[in-house]
Design a protein around this motif. Structure first.
Motif, PDB file in Angstrom:
ATOM      1  N   ASP A  37      35.574  23.736  35.811  1.00 33.73           N
ATOM      2  CA  ASP A  37      35.876  23.503  37.215  1.00 33.73           C
ATOM      3  C   ASP A  37      35.073  24.439  38.100  1.00 33.73           C
ATOM      4  OD1 ASP A  37      37.659  21.528  36.550  1.00 33.73           O
ATOM      5  OD2 ASP A  37      39.408  22.843  36.618  1.00 33.73           O
ATOM      6  N   ARG A  38      34.963  25.660  37.683  1.00 34.87           N
ATOM      7  CA  ARG A  38      34.223  26.645  38.473  1.00 34.87           C
ATOM      8  C   ARG A  38      32.735  26.306  38.473  1.00 34.87           C
ATOM      9  NH1 ARG A  38      34.148  33.210  37.794  1.00 34.87           N
ATOM     10  NH2 ARG A  38      32.871  33.591  39.613  1.00 34.87           N
ATOM     11  N   ASP A  39      32.212  25.903  37.333  1.00 36.57           N
ATOM     12  CA  ASP A  39      30.806  25.507  37.255  1.00 36.57           C
ATOM     13  C   ASP A  39      30.530  24.318  38.171  1.00 36.57           C
ATOM     14  OD1 ASP A  39      30.239  27.500  35.442  1.00 36.57           O
ATOM     15  OD2 ASP A  39      30.390  26.192  33.693  1.00 36.57           O
ATOM     16  N   ALA A  40      31.448  23.369  38.198  1.00 36.45           N
ATOM     17  CA  ALA A  40      31.277  22.196  39.058  1.00 36.45           C
ATOM     18  C   ALA A  40      31.308  22.606  40.521  1.00 36.45           C
ATOM     19  CB  ALA A  40      32.366  21.167  38.775  1.00 36.45           C
ATOM     20  N   GLY A  41      32.168  23.542  40.880  1.00 38.74           N
ATOM     21  CA  GLY A  41      32.243  24.021  42.259  1.00 38.74           C
ATOM     22  C   GLY A  41      30.982  24.743  42.671  1.00 38.74           C
ATOM     23  N   GLU A  42      30.451  25.565  41.784  1.00 38.97           N
ATOM     24  CA  GLU A  42      29.221  26.293  42.092  1.00 38.97           C
ATOM     25  C   GLU A  42      28.050  25.324  42.226  1.00 38.97           C
ATOM     26  OE1 GLU A  42      28.763  29.294  39.114  1.00 38.97           O
ATOM     27  OE2 GLU A  42      30.419  30.491  39.887  1.00 38.97           O
ATOM     28  N   SER A  43      28.012  24.311  41.373  1.00 34.10           N
ATOM     29  CA  SER A  43      26.958  23.306  41.441  1.00 34.10           C
ATOM     30  C   SER A  43      27.050  22.533  42.754  1.00 34.10           C
ATOM     31  CB  SER A  43      27.076  22.347  40.263  1.00 34.10           C
ATOM     32  OG  SER A  43      26.129  21.327  40.365  1.00 34.10           O
ATOM     33  N   ARG A  44      28.256  22.218  43.165  1.00 31.07           N
ATOM     34  CA  ARG A  44      28.463  21.486  44.423  1.00 31.07           C
ATOM     35  C   ARG A  44      28.005  22.335  45.601  1.00 31.07           C
ATOM     36  NH1 ARG A  44      32.962  20.924  48.103  1.00 31.07           N
ATOM     37  NH2 ARG A  44      32.823  18.911  49.135  1.00 31.07           N
ATOM     38  N   ASN A  45      28.360  23.624  45.592  1.00 30.56           N
ATOM     39  CA  ASN A  45      27.942  24.508  46.674  1.00 30.56           C
ATOM     40  C   ASN A  45      26.426  24.624  46.744  1.00 30.56           C
ATOM     41  OD1 ASN A  45      30.564  25.000  47.421  1.00 30.56           O
ATOM     42  ND2 ASN A  45      30.728  26.925  46.313  1.00 30.56           N
ATOM     43  N   LYS A  46      25.788  24.701  45.585  1.00 28.31           N
ATOM     44  CA  LYS A  46      24.331  24.809  45.549  1.00 28.31           C
ATOM     45  C   LYS A  46      23.699  23.550  46.129  1.00 28.31           C
ATOM     46  CE  LYS A  46      22.216  26.908  42.157  1.00 28.31           C
ATOM     47  NZ  LYS A  46      21.628  27.217  40.843  1.00 28.31           N
ATOM     48  N   LYS A  47      24.281  22.389  45.825  1.00 30.67           N
ATOM     49  CA  LYS A  47      23.746  21.136  46.348  1.00 30.67           C
ATOM     50  C   LYS A  47      23.915  21.053  47.860  1.00 30.67           C
ATOM     51  CE  LYS A  47      24.306  18.494  42.121  1.00 30.67           C
ATOM     52  NZ  LYS A  47      24.989  17.389  41.465  1.00 30.67           N
ATOM     53  N   ILE A  48      25.038  21.551  48.360  1.00 31.46           N
ATOM     54  CA  ILE A  48      25.280  21.534  49.805  1.00 31.46           C
ATOM     55  C   ILE A  48      24.280  22.438  50.515  1.00 31.46           C
ATOM     56  CG2 ILE A  48      26.916  22.247  51.604  1.00 31.46           C
ATOM     57  CD1 ILE A  48      29.150  21.245  49.732  1.00 31.46           C
ATOM     58  N   VAL A  49      24.060  23.626  49.981  1.00 31.18           N
ATOM     59  CA  VAL A  49      23.114  24.567  50.577  1.00 31.18           C
ATOM     60  C   VAL A  49      21.701  23.990  50.531  1.00 31.18           C
ATOM     61  CG1 VAL A  49      22.056  26.840  50.296  1.00 31.18           C
ATOM     62  CG2 VAL A  49      24.523  26.600  50.144  1.00 31.18           C
ATOM     63  N   THR A  50      21.340  23.388  49.415  1.00 27.16           N
ATOM     64  CA  THR A  50      20.009  22.787  49.291  1.00 27.16           C
ATOM     65  C   THR A  50      19.838  21.652  50.292  1.00 27.16           C
ATOM     66  OG1 THR A  50      19.957  23.339  46.946  1.00 27.16           O
ATOM     67  CG2 THR A  50      18.417  21.660  47.699  1.00 27.16           C
ATOM     68  N   GLY A  51      20.842  20.831  50.431  1.00 20.28           N
ATOM     69  CA  GLY A  51      20.782  19.731  51.396  1.00 20.28           C
ATOM     70  C   GLY A  51      20.653  20.221  52.822  1.00 20.28           C
ATOM     71  N   SER A  87      39.763  38.266  29.573  1.00 23.22           N
ATOM     72  CA  SER A  87      40.102  37.597  30.822  1.00 23.22           C
ATOM     73  C   SER A  87      41.358  38.233  31.373  1.00 23.22           C
ATOM     74  CB  SER A  87      40.307  36.102  30.607  1.00 23.22           C
ATOM     75  OG  SER A  87      41.419  35.878  29.768  1.00 23.22           O
ATOM     76  N   THR A  88      41.357  38.414  32.677  1.00 21.55           N
ATOM     77  CA  THR A  88      42.504  39.007  33.346  1.00 21.55           C
ATOM     78  C   THR A  88      42.908  38.108  34.480  1.00 21.55           C
ATOM     79  OG1 THR A  88      41.062  40.270  34.797  1.00 21.55           O
ATOM     80  CG2 THR A  88      41.809  41.364  32.789  1.00 21.55           C
ATOM     81  N   LYS A  89      44.156  38.191  34.872  1.00 25.91           N
ATOM     82  CA  LYS A  89      44.638  37.391  35.980  1.00 25.91           C
ATOM     83  C   LYS A  89      44.490  38.193  37.269  1.00 25.91           C
ATOM     84  CE  LYS A  89      47.763  34.219  33.775  1.00 25.91           C
ATOM     85  NZ  LYS A  89      49.058  33.576  33.860  1.00 25.91           N
ATOM     86  N   THR A  90      44.063  37.500  38.324  1.00 22.24           N
ATOM     87  CA  THR A  90      43.945  38.124  39.630  1.00 22.24           C
ATOM     88  C   THR A  90      45.250  37.932  40.380  1.00 22.24           C
ATOM     89  OG1 THR A  90      43.057  36.110  40.589  1.00 22.24           O
ATOM     90  CG2 THR A  90      41.465  37.683  39.707  1.00 22.24           C
ATOM     91  N   ARG A  91      45.322  38.448  41.571  1.00 22.05           N
ATOM     92  CA  ARG A  91      46.538  38.317  42.367  1.00 22.05           C
ATOM     93  C   ARG A  91      46.904  36.864  42.632  1.00 22.05           C
ATOM     94  NH1 ARG A  91      46.178  43.021  46.959  1.00 22.05           N
ATOM     95  NH2 ARG A  91      46.016  44.747  45.511  1.00 22.05           N
ATOM     96  N   SER A  92      45.905  36.013  42.760  1.00 20.54           N
ATOM     97  CA  SER A  92      46.178  34.607  43.042  1.00 20.54           C
ATOM     98  C   SER A  92      46.609  33.840  41.795  1.00 20.54           C
ATOM     99  CB  SER A  92      44.942  33.948  43.659  1.00 20.54           C
ATOM    100  OG  SER A  92      43.895  33.965  42.722  1.00 20.54           O
ATOM    101  N   GLY A  93      46.567  34.497  40.644  1.00 21.80           N
ATOM    102  CA  GLY A  93      46.980  33.853  39.416  1.00 21.80           C
ATOM    103  C   GLY A  93      45.832  33.216  38.665  1.00 21.80           C
ATOM    104  N   LYS A  94      44.640  33.252  39.230  1.00 25.84           N
ATOM    105  CA  LYS A  94      43.478  32.685  38.553  1.00 25.84           C
ATOM    106  C   LYS A  94      42.954  33.667  37.538  1.00 25.84           C
ATOM    107  CE  LYS A  94      42.025  29.900  42.463  1.00 25.84           C
ATOM    108  NZ  LYS A  94      40.945  29.623  43.393  1.00 25.84           N
ATOM    109  N   GLN A  95      42.439  33.150  36.446  1.00 24.50           N
ATOM    110  CA  GLN A  95      41.906  34.010  35.415  1.00 24.50           C
ATOM    111  C   GLN A  95      40.434  34.291  35.664  1.00 24.50           C
ATOM    112  OE1 GLN A  95      42.621  32.574  31.520  1.00 24.50           O
ATOM    113  NE2 GLN A  95      44.806  33.001  31.580  1.00 24.50           N
TER     114      GLN A  95
END
Length: 64
Positions: free
Chosen positions: A22-36, A7-15
């Motif tokens: 958290d990322r999985d939950a965000g991707e799941s939420r986006n998929k639900k929004i697109v499906t809706g 794992s490496t850190k990006t410029r924003s400090g995220k790994q």
């Protein structure tokens, strides 16, 4: 021997690397929004087609 995912850190400090919960939950939420949105657009298209077909059917009957 088991190796850890790098794992490496990006410029924003995220790994980067393995997905976090958290990322999985965000991707799941986006998929639900697109499906809706897709369901909503499809439903609107069906309603428009039915209204158009119903309108055309009434004028054809009156002429005959």
């Amino acid at each position: 021997m088991a190796e850890k995912a790098k794992s490496t850190k990006t410029r924003s400090g995220k790994q980067t690397g393995a997905a976090s919960p958290d990322r999985d939950a965000g991707e799941s939420r986006n998929k639900k929004i697109v499906t809706g949105a897709a369901i909503g657009i499809g439903s609107a298209a069906i309603v428009a087609a039915l209204l158009y077909a119903n309108r055309r059917g009434k004028t054809d009957r009156n002429e005959g």
